[in-house]
Scaffold this motif. Sequence first.
Motif, short mmCIF file in Angstrom:
data_model
loop_
_atom_site.label_atom_id
_atom_site.label_comp_id
_atom_site.label_asym_id
_atom_site.label_seq_id
_atom_site.Cartn_x
_atom_site.Cartn_y
_atom_site.Cartn_z
N SER A 18 2.71 5.74 -6.69
CA SER A 18 2.46 5.30 -5.31
C SER A 18 0.95 5.22 -5.05
O SER A 18 0.48 4.28 -4.41
N ALA A 22 -1.12 2.02 -3.98
CA ALA A 22 -1.89 2.05 -2.73
C ALA A 22 -3.32 1.58 -3.00
O ALA A 22 -3.89 0.80 -2.23
N HIS A 29 0.78 4.80 1.55
CA HIS A 29 1.69 5.66 0.80
C HIS A 29 2.23 6.75 1.73
O HIS A 29 1.47 7.61 2.18
N ASP A 83 8.00 7.38 -0.27
CA ASP A 83 8.12 8.24 -1.45
C ASP A 83 8.79 9.54 -0.99
O ASP A 83 8.19 10.34 -0.29
#
Length: 214
Positions: A18, A22, A29, A83
């Motif tokens: 992630s 990002a 994120h 996430d």
Amino acid sequence: MKNLIFIAPPASGKGTQSNLLANKYNYEHISTGDLLRKEIDLKTKLGLIIKDNLSKGEQVSDNIISKILENRLTSIKKSFILDGYPRNITQVKILEKMLKRLNKKIEIIIYLNVSKAEASNRALNRLICPICNKTYQKNTDIVKPKVEGMCDICNIALVKRTDDTKETFNLRYQNFIEKTKPLLDYYQNKGMLHIINKTKTPSETFSEIEKVIK
Ligand code: AMP
């Protein structure tokens, strides 16, 4: 870029991936684990309840985590990565309603297929920056900090997550198998699921992810 969700066992590297996304594609994120750890740091009454859940390897209540997530999503103006949420079918349904309310859409679900042995090894060797939450691995050159034990960005001592013990990892993994893994069928049926099998290095995994999002 299209908004996406990462589904994966605990300590499978979804945070690392992630962060890479990002940085390269300007995604926001959103890690629900990070949001919860922030709440714990505030030492509120709610933070104490969350701390207890995390230390036992339990999932935080759907109600609590969903409210925290919606607060965060409301202010997002750019593409985002989820996430750590949804983690069960109730959260899938909550998320669908939440996205409708916020006029947002998620079109890509990525499953990182990592074995229990590898995830466990990653959890036990993981260090985290208490300020920026960047994670490192003690035992691999690729994600080792430049100076041992220090965050590359914040230049502060890295710490071990209190839930990265063998016993708590096993409970979190069990939760993943029982509650989160069934979501793969749900998203597969909707034609949204992309499976990335374990590769040798984080950068190889990243290349596979890039093929999916482009
Ligand atoms: P993570 O940083 O994703 O490994 O999450 C750390 C811990 O936070 C998990 O083991 C859960 O206790 C809690 N947590 C994170 N996301 C959720 C969620 N969506 N639902 C319930 N608990 C969560």
